[in-house]
Design a protein around this motif. Structure first.
Motif, mmCIF file in Angstrom:
data_model
loop_
_atom_site.group_PDB
_atom_site.id
_atom_site.type_symbol
_atom_site.label_atom_id
_atom_site.label_comp_id
_atom_site.label_asym_id
_atom_site.label_seq_id
_atom_site.Cartn_x
_atom_site.Cartn_y
_atom_site.Cartn_z
ATOM 1 N N ALA A 393 124.805 51.022 30.917
ATOM 2 C CA ALA A 393 123.947 49.740 29.756
ATOM 3 C C ALA A 393 123.151 49.674 30.513
ATOM 4 O O ALA A 393 121.668 49.030 29.795
ATOM 5 N N TRP A 394 122.701 49.438 31.917
ATOM 6 C CA TRP A 394 121.227 48.710 32.113
ATOM 7 C C TRP A 394 119.971 49.151 31.975
ATOM 8 O O TRP A 394 118.807 49.428 31.862
ATOM 9 N N ARG A 395 120.756 50.609 32.389
ATOM 10 C CA ARG A 395 119.466 51.817 31.370
ATOM 11 C C ARG A 395 118.459 51.836 30.542
ATOM 12 O O ARG A 395 118.003 52.808 29.969
ATOM 13 N N LYS A 396 119.290 50.947 29.034
ATOM 14 C CA LYS A 396 118.647 51.119 27.923
ATOM 15 C C LYS A 396 117.887 50.527 27.953
ATOM 16 O O LYS A 396 117.675 48.717 27.723
ATOM 17 N N LYS A 397 117.181 51.271 27.357
ATOM 18 C CA LYS A 397 115.866 49.968 27.560
ATOM 19 C C LYS A 397 116.008 49.200 25.965
ATOM 20 O O LYS A 397 115.100 48.248 26.220
ATOM 21 N N THR A 398 116.278 49.770 25.474
ATOM 22 C CA THR A 398 116.283 49.011 23.901
ATOM 23 C C THR A 398 117.419 46.928 24.247
ATOM 24 O O THR A 398 117.555 46.707 23.281
ATOM 25 N N MET A 487 113.099 49.167 40.518
ATOM 26 C CA MET A 487 112.280 49.680 41.796
ATOM 27 C C MET A 487 112.698 51.310 41.840
ATOM 28 O O MET A 487 112.384 51.862 42.733
ATOM 29 N N ASP A 488 112.907 51.899 40.655
ATOM 30 C CA ASP A 488 112.465 53.055 39.854
ATOM 31 C C ASP A 488 111.915 53.285 39.134
ATOM 32 O O ASP A 488 112.150 54.670 38.007
ATOM 33 N N ASP A 489 111.061 53.023 39.218
ATOM 34 C CA ASP A 489 109.628 53.517 38.155
ATOM 35 C C ASP A 489 110.396 52.840 36.960
ATOM 36 O O ASP A 489 110.156 54.006 35.957
ATOM 37 N N ARG A 493 115.654 48.603 35.154
ATOM 38 C CA ARG A 493 115.218 47.114 35.035
ATOM 39 C C ARG A 493 115.549 45.806 34.644
ATOM 40 O O ARG A 493 116.773 45.912 33.962
ATOM 41 N N PHE A 494 114.823 44.911 35.230
ATOM 42 C CA PHE A 494 115.714 43.622 35.468
ATOM 43 C C PHE A 494 115.597 42.358 35.206
ATOM 44 O O PHE A 494 113.955 42.704 35.347
#
Length: 524
Positions: A393-398, A487-489, A493-494
């Protein structure tokens, strides 16, 4: 008259100090204050009279002793001079103990002879309103010798302070030490099999808990062995010897790894010594590596003469020897200190506002908020599944469910809220970061966040893993008018640094381990 002349002559040599509890009590190393004397008896001029019968002892007047201190060696300024040692502290008397913080600030505390290091740490935690846990420690620091050690919880602070030489540059430092009880908490074995004789004799590995139990059991204590560099007495030459640590003391072999009694040389007694880290070994002592330590006998109060300097090949070897020294010297007392520290954590340390939550693994649990009320997930498999789903869920851009609602230009809070956190250390250099983490314990998961020196807009997460400190660059990124940190391009994202830290306290992510303990410095 002759008696009074002798008394006057004797009193002119020195002035006795006042008895305990008087207004002129000595403070530190200052000179003797003005004291009240017992008044001499006035003797009338006598004319020749016929000799009378000598009165009995019961009828003699009570003459006060003008020098009561000479009758008590512990009170005498001569018998308790620095050359002869100050002796054990007396019960019931108060002493002034100065404690320094890592920023150099000092605070003076009043302590009795029975005050332990743990009691003094708890007092400082309450006064500084710091987070209460058992990782706070009192460190004995000898700056002129570049030696330091962490006091055990049961040690008397006044007794340690009285062992210092007068005028020496020695002090107590209040700071974190996450490695103090790591030998009882770590699941991985602290001692390599090649260093424990029982593992070599049985030709098999031994569980860490079983090994620690053998150390605490005086009847089946294993022998710790390995190669160390030894500095010869009176010379600056270092030689490599094979050492063996036993209940009776520390020995080294003069012929390879032989344990024949003819080749074993007695080196140090653990009961009459303390073990210290050497902080500037190469500069002061010319150590072959930076992983030096020192055995300091109790009779050595100042100076380099009498110190037994050793040096290991790496940090893991030095940590093993230091832990073995503590286990051999204190035994079950060390484990009782750990049990009492754990029991204190379950009790409220003070009455008042609830302190900040702990970031240790014992305080973090997996929760499920999918229903009307939250519940604690106890099944390990369900915990792993929930963690993976949350990471996706954290990696979902939307998905911006946890992000701040305003744009980065209109909300400066997201760019500065991390400055209020205890794990953020601002513009600290890479070298100072490694020294700070090293002082507070090279334990897996110890971390801090700082500003990047190379990238003016970036930050750095410094993390300890396997007794090595690694640095991870945190870069800001902007998308659709919103500010993120990654931290991973950009894959994860946070919204701010607090979110980044809290996520990695529960999930390892790209890091080698989860964030467990943050480095912090309190102002005294």
């Amino acid at each position: 008259d002759n008696a009074m002349e002798g008394g006057a002559q004797q009193s002119s040599l020195w002035e006795p100090p006042e008895q305990d509890g008087g207004p002129g009590e000595r403070d530190g190393g200052e000179g003797l204050p003005e004291v009240k004397r017992s008044q001499p008896l006035f003797i009338h001029g006598s004319s020749r009279q016929p000799p009378q019968e000598e009165p009995r002892a019961s009828s003699l007047p009570s003459i006060p002793n003008p020098f009561p201190e000479l009758c008590s060696p512990s009170n005498s300024p001569i018998l308790s001079s620095p050359a002869l040692g100050q002796g054990p502290p007396r019960e019931g008397t108060s002493h002034v103990v100065k404690v320094f913080g890592e920023d150099g600030a000092c605070r003076s505390l009043e302590a009795s002879a029975a005050t332990t290091a743990r009691q003094l740490c708890e007092t400082l935690v309450r006064r500084t309103r710091a987070l209460h846990d058992h990782s706070w420690a009192l460190v004995e620091l000898h700056q002129h010798l570049a030696l330091e050690r962490c006091l055990e919880d049961h040690e008397s602070v006044v007794e340690v302070q009285n062992s210092w030489a007068p005028g020496a540059d020695s002090r107590f430092v209040f700071r974190k030490n996450f490695a103090k009880y790591e030998l009882f908490k770590s699941n991985a074995s602290l001692f390599p099999e090649v260093m424990v004789s029982s593992c070599l004799e049985a030709n098999k590995s031994m569980a860490h808990s079983e090994l620690i139990q053998n150390f605490l059991n005086s009847g089946s204590c294993p022998e710790v062995q390995g190669f160390l560099q030894l500095r010869e007495a009176g010379r600056k030459v270092w030689k490599r010897f094979h050492f063996s640590l036993r209940r009776s003391g520390l020995y080294y072999s003069t012929k390879g790894t032989s344990k024949d009694p003819r080749h074993l040389q007695y080196f140090a007694d653990l009961t009459e010594s303390n073990i210290y880290y050497v902080t500037q070994g190469k500069k002061l002592y010319g150590t072959p590596t930076e992983f030096g330590f020192c055995i300091k006998p109790h009779k050595v109060r100042s100076g380099v003469k009498g110190l037994k300097l050793l040096c290991s090949e790496d940090e893991q070897s030095r940590s093993c020897w230091m832990a073995a020294f503590r286990l051999f010297k204190y035994g079950m007392q060390l484990y009782r200190n750990y049990q009492q520290a754990q029991a204190r954590l379950s009790q409220p340390p003070w009455i008042g506002p609830t302190p900040l939550r702990s970031v240790s693994d014992n305080a973090l649990v997996a929760m499920d908020f999918s229903g009307c009320t939250g519940r604690v997930i106890e099944n390990p498999n369900e915990v792993l599944t929930a963690a993976l789903e949350e990471a996706q869920a954290w990696r979902k851009k939307t998905t911006h469910r946890y992000s701040l609602p305003a744009a980065c230009h209109s909300s400066p809070l997201s760019a500065a809220i991390h400055r209020t956190q205890p794990w953020f250390h601002g513009r600290i250099s890479r070298e100072d970061t490694q020294q700070l983490i090293g002082r507070q314990g090279l334990v897996d998961g110890v971390f801090l966040v700082r500003e990047s020196q190379r990238n003016p807009k970036g930050f750095v997460l410094s993390l300890c893993h396997l007794q090595r400190i690694k640095h991870y660059l945190i870069l800001p990124s902007e998308e659709e008018g919103r500010l993120y940190f990654t931290m991973d391009d950009g894959q994860t994202r946070f919204a701010d640094l607090i979110q980044l830290v809290e996520f990695h306290q529960i999930n390892r992510g790209i890091l080698p381990c989860k964030l467990r303990h943050y480095c912090t410095c309190v102002a005294l």
